[in-house]
Write an enzyme that holds these catalytic residues in place. Structure first.
Site, PDB file in Angstrom:
ATOM      1  N   GLY A 110       0.803  -1.221   0.000  1.00 25.55           N
ATOM      2  CA  GLY A 110       0.000   0.000   0.000  1.00 25.55           C
ATOM      3  C   GLY A 110       0.837   1.273   0.000  1.00 25.55           C
ATOM      4  N   GLU A 113       1.817   1.761  -3.536  1.00 27.90           N
ATOM      5  CA  GLU A 113       0.570   2.171  -4.204  1.00 27.90           C
ATOM      6  C   GLU A 113       0.203   3.622  -3.863  1.00 27.90           C
ATOM      7  OE1 GLU A 113      -1.278  -1.355  -2.564  1.00 27.90           O
ATOM      8  OE2 GLU A 113      -1.965  -1.923  -4.554  1.00 27.90           O
ATOM      9  N   GLU A 133       2.662  -8.338  -1.794  1.00 26.30           N
ATOM     10  CA  GLU A 133       1.376  -8.959  -1.469  1.00 26.30           C
ATOM     11  C   GLU A 133       1.305 -10.452  -1.744  1.00 26.30           C
ATOM     12  OE1 GLU A 133       1.740  -6.036  -2.907  1.00 26.30           O
ATOM     13  OE2 GLU A 133       0.371  -4.590  -2.004  1.00 26.30           O
TER      14      GLU A 133
HETATM   15  N1  DAK Z   1       1.710  -3.742   9.024  1.00 31.31           N
HETATM   16  C1  DAK Z   1       1.759  -3.719  10.382  1.00 31.31           C
HETATM   17  N2  DAK Z   1       2.906  -3.584  11.072  1.00 31.31           N
HETATM   18  C2  DAK Z   1       4.050  -3.468  10.373  1.00 31.31           C
HETATM   19  C3  DAK Z   1       4.075  -3.474   8.956  1.00 31.31           C
HETATM   20  C4  DAK Z   1       2.818  -3.621   8.261  1.00 31.31           C
HETATM   21  N3  DAK Z   1       2.706  -3.592   6.927  1.00 31.31           N
HETATM   22  N4  DAK Z   1       5.349  -3.356   8.543  1.00 31.31           N
HETATM   23  C5  DAK Z   1       6.099  -3.249   9.670  1.00 31.31           C
HETATM   24  N5  DAK Z   1       5.322  -3.319  10.751  1.00 31.31           N
HETATM   25  C6  DAK Z   1       5.735  -3.250  12.171  1.00 31.31           C
HETATM   26  C7  DAK Z   1       6.439  -4.534  12.569  1.00 31.31           C
HETATM   27  O1  DAK Z   1       5.508  -5.544  12.919  1.00 31.31           O
HETATM   28  C8  DAK Z   1       7.251  -4.064  13.765  1.00 31.31           C
HETATM   29  O2  DAK Z   1       6.404  -3.951  14.879  1.00 31.31           O
HETATM   30  P1  DAK Z   1       6.919  -4.400  16.367  1.00 31.31           P
HETATM   31  O3  DAK Z   1       7.323  -5.817  16.234  1.00 31.31           O
HETATM   32  O4  DAK Z   1       8.071  -3.466  16.654  1.00 31.31           O
HETATM   33  O5  DAK Z   1       5.717  -4.171  17.233  1.00 31.31           O
HETATM   34  C9  DAK Z   1       7.652  -2.651  13.354  1.00 31.31           C
HETATM   35  O6  DAK Z   1       6.738  -2.266  12.335  1.00 31.31           O
HETATM   36  C10 DAK Z   1       9.046  -2.575  12.789  1.00 31.31           C
HETATM   37  O7  DAK Z   1       9.143  -3.526  11.753  1.00 31.31           O
HETATM   38  P2  DAK Z   1      10.375  -4.543  11.622  1.00 31.31           P
HETATM   39  O8  DAK Z   1      10.903  -4.890  12.973  1.00 31.31           O
HETATM   40  O9  DAK Z   1       9.912  -5.678  10.763  1.00 31.31           O
HETATM   41  O10 DAK Z   1      11.436  -3.646  10.870  1.00 31.31           O
HETATM   42  P3  DAK Z   1      12.616  -4.131   9.917  1.00 31.31           P
HETATM   43  O11 DAK Z   1      13.421  -2.900   9.642  1.00 31.31           O
HETATM   44  O12 DAK Z   1      13.300  -5.344  10.460  1.00 31.31           O
HETATM   45  O13 DAK Z   1      11.901  -4.583   8.561  1.00 31.31           O
HETATM   46  C11 DAK Z   1      10.334  -4.309   6.703  1.00 31.31           C
HETATM   47  C12 DAK Z   1      11.259  -3.622   7.766  1.00 31.31           C
HETATM   48  C13 DAK Z   1       9.570  -3.196   6.021  1.00 31.31           C
HETATM   49  C14 DAK Z   1      11.184  -5.049   5.695  1.00 31.31           C
HETATM   50  C15 DAK Z   1       9.381  -5.297   7.440  1.00 31.31           C
HETATM   51  O14 DAK Z   1       8.772  -4.625   8.532  1.00 31.31           O
HETATM   52  C16 DAK Z   1       8.318  -5.824   6.541  1.00 31.31           C
HETATM   53  O15 DAK Z   1       8.531  -6.712   5.710  1.00 31.31           O
HETATM   54  N6  DAK Z   1       7.084  -5.305   6.730  1.00 31.31           N
HETATM   55  C17 DAK Z   1       5.923  -5.762   6.015  1.00 31.31           C
HETATM   56  C18 DAK Z   1       5.947  -5.204   4.631  1.00 31.31           C
HETATM   57  C19 DAK Z   1       4.786  -5.704   3.831  1.00 31.31           C
HETATM   58  O16 DAK Z   1       4.653  -6.888   3.549  1.00 31.31           O
HETATM   59  N7  DAK Z   1       3.971  -4.771   3.463  1.00 31.31           N
HETATM   60  C20 DAK Z   1       2.891  -5.009   2.532  1.00 31.31           C
HETATM   61  C21 DAK Z   1       1.682  -5.253   3.266  1.00 31.31           C
HETATM   62  S1  DAK Z   1       0.463  -5.836   2.125  1.00 31.31           S
HETATM   63  C22 DAK Z   1      -6.526  -4.778   0.162  1.00 31.31           C
HETATM   64  C23 DAK Z   1      -6.039  -3.603  -0.225  1.00 31.31           C
HETATM   65  C24 DAK Z   1      -4.713  -3.320  -0.032  1.00 31.31           C
HETATM   66  C25 DAK Z   1      -3.866  -4.203   0.532  1.00 31.31           C
HETATM   67  C26 DAK Z   1      -4.374  -5.368   0.943  1.00 31.31           C
HETATM   68  C27 DAK Z   1      -5.689  -5.669   0.777  1.00 31.31           C
HETATM   69  N8  DAK Z   1      -7.907  -5.111  -0.032  1.00 31.31           N
HETATM   70  C28 DAK Z   1      -8.494  -4.886  -1.360  1.00 31.31           C
HETATM   71  C29 DAK Z   1      -8.609  -5.785   0.946  1.00 31.31           C
HETATM   72  C30 DAK Z   1      -2.490  -3.893   0.718  1.00 31.31           C
HETATM   73  C31 DAK Z   1      -1.667  -4.812   1.179  1.00 31.31           C
HETATM   74  C32 DAK Z   1      -0.332  -4.488   1.612  1.00 31.31           C
HETATM   75  O17 DAK Z   1       0.113  -3.386   1.647  1.00 31.31           O
END
Ligand code: DAK
Length: 259
Positions: A110, A113, A133
């Site tokens: 997001g 996006e 995703e």
């Molecule tokens: N959501 C919630 N919390 C998140 C997060 C996220 N997307 N990304 C990071 N955090 C939180 C982590 O859980 C952590 O929290 P604590 O453990 O400290 O409580 C804190 O932020 C710091 O993160 P990290 O410890 O993981 O930090 P690092 O530097 O080690 O890693 C990272 C950074 C960005 C590589 C990693 O945090 C990561 O991979 N994050 C997730 C990235 C990700 O997969 N994002 C995409 C999400 S999917 C929809 C419409 C839109 C969408 C979906 C559905 N519909 C039509 C229904 C959109 C989907 C997406 O965006």
């Protein structure tokens, strides 16, 4: 509306929206999306604001939609969440003022996006982009399957989306996802310089250019060119067109009034 997850600042002709949930890397939960929605409404009705900048607090731009909030959604709730996000991003895309994404760090899912719904993206050399995703078992849901392909082309968009891999700022520059890469400490200054150089021009003409480009990209060339002719003609009904051309002829500084 009182903001808890974003900061909205107005500085002269510019508005700056900072996504401010650094503990969650500025992940977009429903509350943050609603605050962005409200900030866009505020900016849209404020004639003093001509250009908008969006950035993130801390080391992330936006690390995607909030996975903690999303993980237990059922399909009805998931759809509702998707509709909210898409509504906000579309409103941003259609805002009658240019929007610059100053991407300071992670722009994932997001977050990527969100940057794609902006008119122009500039990035810190520390920025990272990606659509992770499919690695979470979902498709991009806030326009990623559509706007990424329109921005970087089909092949590159498909590679990024199918592999779920992150790319660095330099690679984002190479594929045309961002316009330039800046040293982190200079990013905001650069974004403001860019915003001010847009704000110096005739606001109605800039607004019409945004509408013409956005509409034109979605339709055939004949319809698009007809639309361009229409907005070109409309400019001649503005005071700013008279002022811009008169100032040129009189060899003086122009003074646009957004009229
Ligand atoms: N959501 C919630 N919390 C998140 C997060 C996220 N997307 N990304 C990071 N955090 C939180 C982590 O859980 C952590 O929290 P604590 O453990 O400290 O409580 C804190 O932020 C710091 O993160 P990290 O410890 O993981 O930090 P690092 O530097 O080690 O890693 C990272 C950074 C960005 C590589 C990693 O945090 C990561 O991979 N994050 C997730 C990235 C990700 O997969 N994002 C995409 C999400 S999917 C929809 C419409 C839109 C969408 C979906 C559905 N519909 C039509 C229904 C959109 C989907 C997406 O965006």
């Amino acid at each position: 509306m009182e903001y808890r997850n974003i900061i909205l600042e107005k500085q002269g002709k510019l508005a700056l929206i900072t996504i401010n949930r650094p503990k969650a890397l500025n992940a977009l939960n429903s509350e943050t999306l609603k605050e962005i929605d409200s900030a866009i409404d505020d900016i849209g009705t404020d004639d003093s604001v001509l250009v908008v900048i969006i950035t993130g607090a801390g080391k992330s731009f936006v690390a995607g939609a909030d996975i903690t909030e999303m993980k237990d959604l059922n399909s009805v709730e998931g759809r509702k969440f998707g509709i909210l996000g898409n509504k906000v991003f579309r409103k941003l895309e259609n805002l009658e003022k240019p929007v610059i994404a100053a991407v300071n760090g992670f722009a994932l899912g997001g977050g990527c996006e969100l940057s794609l719904a902006c008119d122009i993206r500039i990035a810190s050399s520390k920025a990272k982009f990606g659509q992770p995703e499919v690695g979470l078992g979902i498709t991009p849901g806030f326009g990623g399957t559509q706007r990424l392909a329109r921005t970087v082309g089909l092949g590159m968009a498909k590679e990024l989306i199918y592999t779920a891999k992150m790319i660095k700022a330099e690679e984002a520059l190479r594929i045309g996802l961002v316009n330039r890469v800046i040293e982190p400490e200079k990013l905001l200054e650069e974004a403001k310089n860019l915003a001010n150089s847009i704000a110096d021009n005739a606001p109605i003409a800039v607004r019409m250019c945004k509408a013409a480009i956005n509409k034109g990209i979605q339709c055939g060339i004949d319809t698009a060119i007809a639309y361009e002719s229409e907005v070109f003609g409309e400019c001649f009904a503005t005071e700013d067109q008279k002022e811009g051309m008169t100032a040129f002829v009189e060899k003086r500084e122009k003074c646009f009034k957004n009229k």
